[in-house]
Design a protein around this motif. Structure first.
Motif, short mmCIF file in Angstrom:
data_model
loop_
_atom_site.label_atom_id
_atom_site.label_comp_id
_atom_site.label_asym_id
_atom_site.label_seq_id
_atom_site.Cartn_x
_atom_site.Cartn_y
_atom_site.Cartn_z
N ASP A 41 -6.59 1.12 -4.89
CA ASP A 41 -7.90 0.85 -5.49
C ASP A 41 -8.86 0.22 -4.48
OD1 ASP A 41 -6.85 1.84 -7.80
OD2 ASP A 41 -6.48 -0.11 -8.73
N ARG A 42 -8.39 -0.74 -3.71
CA ARG A 42 -9.26 -1.43 -2.76
C ARG A 42 -9.80 -0.46 -1.70
NH1 ARG A 42 -8.86 -6.90 -1.09
NH2 ARG A 42 -6.77 -6.97 -2.01
N ALA A 43 -8.90 0.36 -1.16
CA ALA A 43 -9.31 1.31 -0.13
C ALA A 43 -10.25 2.37 -0.71
CB ALA A 43 -8.09 1.97 0.49
N VAL A 44 -9.95 2.82 -1.90
CA VAL A 44 -10.79 3.84 -2.54
C VAL A 44 -12.20 3.31 -2.76
CG1 VAL A 44 -11.15 5.10 -4.69
CG2 VAL A 44 -8.91 5.13 -3.60
N GLN A 45 -12.32 2.07 -3.21
CA GLN A 45 -13.65 1.48 -3.42
C GLN A 45 -14.41 1.38 -2.10
OE1 GLN A 45 -12.92 -2.27 -5.36
NE2 GLN A 45 -12.17 -1.32 -7.24
N ALA A 46 -13.70 1.04 -1.02
CA ALA A 46 -14.36 0.94 0.28
C ALA A 46 -14.85 2.31 0.75
CB ALA A 46 -13.39 0.34 1.30
N ILE A 47 -14.03 3.34 0.55
CA ILE A 47 -14.43 4.69 0.95
C ILE A 47 -15.64 5.14 0.15
CG2 ILE A 47 -13.71 7.11 0.95
CD1 ILE A 47 -10.88 6.14 1.58
N ILE A 60 -17.07 5.06 8.61
CA ILE A 60 -15.91 4.48 7.94
C ILE A 60 -14.70 4.57 8.84
CG2 ILE A 60 -14.49 4.57 5.86
CD1 ILE A 60 -16.77 6.19 4.54
N PHE A 61 -13.90 3.51 8.85
CA PHE A 61 -12.59 3.54 9.50
C PHE A 61 -11.54 3.38 8.41
CE2 PHE A 61 -10.40 3.07 13.66
CZ PHE A 61 -9.10 2.93 13.17
N VAL A 62 -10.74 4.42 8.21
CA VAL A 62 -9.66 4.39 7.23
C VAL A 62 -8.37 4.07 7.97
CG1 VAL A 62 -8.42 5.63 5.44
CG2 VAL A 62 -10.86 6.06 5.78
N SER A 63 -7.87 2.85 7.76
CA SER A 63 -6.67 2.42 8.48
C SER A 63 -5.47 2.43 7.54
CB SER A 63 -6.87 1.02 9.06
OG SER A 63 -7.10 0.08 8.03
N GLY A 64 -4.32 2.68 8.11
CA GLY A 64 -3.09 2.70 7.33
C GLY A 64 -1.95 3.27 8.14
N MET A 65 -0.74 2.95 7.76
CA MET A 65 0.42 3.48 8.45
C MET A 65 0.52 4.98 8.23
SD MET A 65 3.17 0.48 7.48
CE MET A 65 4.50 1.30 8.38
N SER A 66 1.23 5.67 9.11
CA SER A 66 1.42 7.10 8.94
C SER A 66 2.14 7.37 7.63
CB SER A 66 2.25 7.66 10.11
OG SER A 66 3.54 7.07 10.12
N GLY A 67 1.72 8.44 6.96
CA GLY A 67 2.35 8.80 5.69
C GLY A 67 1.72 8.16 4.48
N ASP A 458 -8.75 0.00 4.09
CA ASP A 458 -7.39 -0.27 4.56
C ASP A 458 -6.40 0.18 3.50
OD1 ASP A 458 -5.32 -1.14 6.09
OD2 ASP A 458 -5.56 -3.27 5.61
N LEU A 459 -5.64 1.21 3.80
CA LEU A 459 -4.64 1.72 2.87
C LEU A 459 -3.38 0.88 2.98
CD1 LEU A 459 -5.00 5.58 3.46
CD2 LEU A 459 -5.86 4.26 1.54
N ASN A 460 -2.95 0.34 1.85
CA ASN A 460 -1.73 -0.47 1.83
C ASN A 460 -0.51 0.45 1.90
OD1 ASN A 460 0.09 -2.53 1.58
ND2 ASN A 460 -0.77 -3.36 -0.32
N HIS A 461 0.53 0.03 2.63
CA HIS A 461 1.72 0.86 2.74
C HIS A 461 2.70 0.59 1.61
CE1 HIS A 461 3.28 -2.85 4.49
NE2 HIS A 461 4.50 -2.37 4.32
N GLN A 462 2.35 -0.34 0.69
CA GLN A 462 3.23 -0.60 -0.44
C GLN A 462 2.39 -1.04 -1.64
OE1 GLN A 462 5.89 -3.60 1.02
NE2 GLN A 462 4.34 -5.20 1.10
#
Length: 809
Positions: A41-47, A60-67, A458-462
């Motif tokens: 939700d947080r990352a989606v709102q930022a995008i 925009i910089f979309v950060s997150g672990m691979s996958g 920032d995409l959370n990995h969990q």
């Protein structure tokens, strides 16, 4: 012996589980795929914010672990943004761009903006104009009336020249001179007896005679020069008149075609194209013969710079951006952001031992292709290509781009003929993707970063486990099966995927958001079901897929385990030893990690050096491990050096370790070994240990707890040492346990045990079966406790050291 059963972790706490019936379906073919992105939700709102605000720098910089689904979430939201713009703005206007020959500066091709779909029309129009010049114009020049007019004009011009020359010759003859044309020009020569005077005859004259001749010769020479000036003027006027005749003839043929073309693009408000057509018209008049023949030197001199070797080149239109048929803003996913791919490039061709180029060899990059829309690129890849990042910043700041060569990348032999095309203004939203460390690197080291990238998603990995998330994960499995035509999963099979997702983040209350990894497991599990011929994918198929993964990547683990079983790598799995304990470490082999034990030993003896970290002494110890050793020194000082100094040397080693040692996850293990060595109380060898420690003696969490436990379990099972074997972990790591089902079964059957400790005192009691010991009000420990025996040993060392120092004086 103290009772250590209170430290055992019950089987139900070693793995998360739930009743499959709580998922409210028996198979994923009974549910629908997810309608939105899961748990971000947080990352989606930022995008959505970044896409919604149209202002400079709000890239925009979309950060997150691979996958974690960076590409998926970006594409879905870009497509939604495109639809939203269409509904809000109605029909959208896009432009085509072409590069054209610059008649004033051939090294600076002109960029022309056209209405959507008109680039190809201009190219076709200009090609037709060329055909008119090539095919229709020769017929006009070969027309009998035109040929006769040119012949008569040339004849008049020649007659006039002859008449002027004849008049000069008559005037000279009347005064006894003749006029002769030679290589050095026109000569006025005196005559004698009707013949030109020779040199000897001229020298035989008296000085007075020669002076008279020279006076007359000067007058005649002036008359000749005046006549030649008149001839040159007349010929210039004649050439102008002939050119006018040719222009009129040329215009009669090409004029209607050019008029129609200019009128068409003038009506379309294509000012750049109209100006180009005007220039092309003049060029056609001035260079008709070379255009017709296809090369300069035939029928006249070129009217343009010498580097233009092809007289037909100005008739070639480079369709740089063609938006024919486009109804929505472009979305460009640039997966190889080299300099040329991103900004455009200048091609070259070999010619006469060199490399040449022109406006037709300009190639568009993804930035100009995304003009008016969106460009997505991987930040790590962009940074890996030379000159790309500085150029990208320059373009985003300046709002314009041109195809060009980065000077530091060009080989020297390509430099002699550079082009500097006119820049094209762009308005594009750039979306960068990358790991969090790339974002931190740019944000920290690049002062311009904040000017061009103002939004971070920032995409959370969990994600936290709840009923809604469990439903979404089930829908995810359903969506994958539908999209890729896989065998649908039973509710038990879905639970196995969810459990593996927990295993990926080592947490019983969280799920991995790295859906790329889960996608692979869904595919592999479906393959197992297909191979077996079952209708649905069951829990056993998921387990088979996981077992197959471990088998594919398990060679290193198997080799290490075999070396331990045969005694090459020394690890005791039974009995007790003083100053020796089995520590646990995690090794990574591609997509599989595994844990293996390592013997840690300690020797103590009187001295003043304190800790001797053997790994550090041979430069194999990392900074985190060095920190752990210093923390242990602080703990021992706090516990045992309040009333007397520590006069001890403590030598610690990871036995048979020949590579770098880092991390503090073995610090509690090393401390247990030290306490055993100082107290003389042996440690059980059938219990392996992991956990870090602080100076207060609190056991702290570590990573890889599941791999460590399973690695020791596998070794004990192969060695036939199950029964009392187990692993001691930090109490705070209980929530991270997601052990394999076979390990949980062994724990439930009493064949293997998990112990947890909150303090060093808890851990030493588990490992020795002896009470750790609590100090009384005077700071004394019970004499038979581990701490009491340790304190007595250290006090004895201090006394011996004092006595030795006194005796040596």
């Amino acid at each position: 012996m103290t009772d250590i059963s209170r430290f055992r972790v019950p089987p139900e706490k070693t793995r998360w589980s739930m009743d499959p019936a709580d998922l409210k379906f028996s198979c994923t073919d009974q549910i629908k795929p997810p309608e939105m992105f899961i748990g971000q939700d947080r990352a989606v709102q930022a995008i959505e914010f970044g896409l919604g605000i149209d202002a400079p720098g709000y890239n925009i910089f979309v950060s997150g672990m691979s996958g974690t689904g960076k590409s998926t979430v970006i594409r879905s939201h870009l497509e939604a943004a495109v639809e939203r713009r269409a509904s809000q703005e109605g029909a959208q206007v896009f432009h085509d761009w072409v590069y054209l020959h610059n008649f004033e500066r051939t090294d600076q091709p002109s960029a022309a903006r056209l209405q959507q779909g008109m680039a190809n029309e201009l190219a076709t129009t200009v090609d037709r104009l060329l055909q008119v010049v090539i095919n229709d114009l020769p017929a006009a020049f070969n027309d009998d009336s035109y040929t006769e007019r040119v012949r008569q004009f040339n004849e008049r011009t020649a007659n006039h020249r002859r008449e002027v020359i004849a008049e000069v010759e008559r005037a000279a003859d009347q005064q006894g001179f003749t006029v002769q044309a030679g290589p050095a020009g026109i000569a006025v020569i005196p005559k004698i007896d009707g013949q030109p005077m020779t040199q000897d005859q001229y020298l035989a004259l008296s000085d007075e005679q020669r002076q008279q001749l020279e006076t007359v010769r000067g007058e005649i020479t002036r008359q000749v020069e005046d006549a030649m000036g008149e001839i040159r003027k007349s010929e210039r006027e004649a050439m102008e008149q002939l050119s006018e005749i040719q222009r009129n003839a040329t215009e009669s043929v090409i004029g209607p075609a050019f008029d129609a073309a200019i009128e068409r693009f003038k009506a379309a408000e294509a000012e750049d194209a109209t100006a180009f057509l005007d220039g092309l018209r003049k060029y056609s008049h001035d260079n008709a013969a070379p255009i017709i023949s296809g090369k300069f030197g035939d029928g006249g001199a070129p009217a343009i710079p010498a580097q233009l070797s092809d007289p037909r080149l100005p008739f070639r239109v480079n369709v740089f951006v063609d938006n024919t048929g486009r109804t929505s803003p472009p979305i460009i996913m640039e997966d190889n952001p080299t300099y040329g791919h991103l900004f455009g490039q200048i091609d070259r061709r070999p010619a006469m031992g060199a490399y040449v180029t022109d406006h037709t060899m300009l190639r568009a990059g993804s930035l100009v292709q995304a003009n008016g829309g969106y460009l997505v690129l991987d930040a790590r890849l962009a940074l890996s290509h030379a000159a790309v990042w500085p150029a990208l910043k320059r373009v985003l700041k300046g709002g314009e781009v041109r195809p060009e060569d980065p000077e530091d990348l060009l080989p020297g032999f390509l430099m002699p003929q550079p082009l500097r095309p006119e820049p094209i203004p762009i308005h594009v939203k750039v979306v960068l993707t990358g790991e969090p460390d790339i974002y931190q690197l740019l944000a920290t080291l690049d002062p311009d970063f904040w000017e061009i990238v103002k939004v971070r998603a920032d995409l959370n990995h969990q994600v936290e486990v709840n009923d809604e998330i469990l439903t979404s994960y089930s829908q995810f499995v359903c969506g994958v099966c539908n999209q890729e035509n896989l065998r649908h999963f039973s509710s038990e099979g879905v639970l196995a995927i969810i459990e593996h997702s927990m295993r990926l983040v080592d947490h019983q209350a969280r799920l991995s958001a790295r859906f790329g990894l889960l996608l692979d497991l869904v595919r592999e599990s479906s393959y197992m079901a297909e191979r077996e011929g079952t209708e649905h994918t069951e829990v056993r198929h998921v387990q088979q897929a996981l077992d197959a993964r471990r088998s594919r990547s398990g060679q290193i683990s198997d080799v290490m385990q075999q070396l331990m079983l045969e005694g090459t790598l020394k690890v005791d799995l039974e009995g007790e030893e003083v100053g020796q304990v089995n520590g646990l470490a995690v090794y990574s082999a591609g997509d599989v990690a595994f844990g293996k034990p390592s013997r840690i030993t300690t020797q103590v003896f009187m001295g003043s050096d304190g800790f001797i970290n053997i790994e550090r002494e041979v430069e194999l110890s990392g900074k985190s491990h060095d920190k752990g050793v210093l923390i242990m020194a602080g703990f021992l000082g706090d516990r045992f050096a309040q009333r007397f100094p520590m006069a001890v040397n403590i030598s610690i080693a990871f036995e048979q370790s020949y590579g770098p040692v880092d991390g503090d996850s073995a610090s509690s293990t090393e401390l247990y070994s030290i306490l055993s060595a100082l107290s003389g109380v042996p440690i059980r060898q059938d219990i392996a240990v992991t956990g870090s420690v602080n100076q207060k003696g609190e056991i702290q969490s570590i990573g890889g707890v599941n791999e460590k436990v399973e690695g020791f379990y596998d070794l004990c099972k192969e060695a036939g040492a199950l029964g009392n074997a187990g692993v001691l972990i930090p109490k705070s790591n209980e929530k991270n346990l997601m052990l394999r089902p076979d390990v949980v079964d062994a724990i439930r059957n009493g064949e293997f045990h998990i112990y947890s400790a909150e303090t060093v005192e808890d851990g030493i009691e588990v490992l020795t079966g002896v009470e750790a010991g609590t100090p009384d009000t005077e700071g004394n420990y019970p004499p038979d406790s581990v701490n009491g025996l340790t304190a007595a040993r250290l006090q004895r060392f201090a006394e011996l050291s004092r006595d030795f120092a006194s005796s040596s004086k």
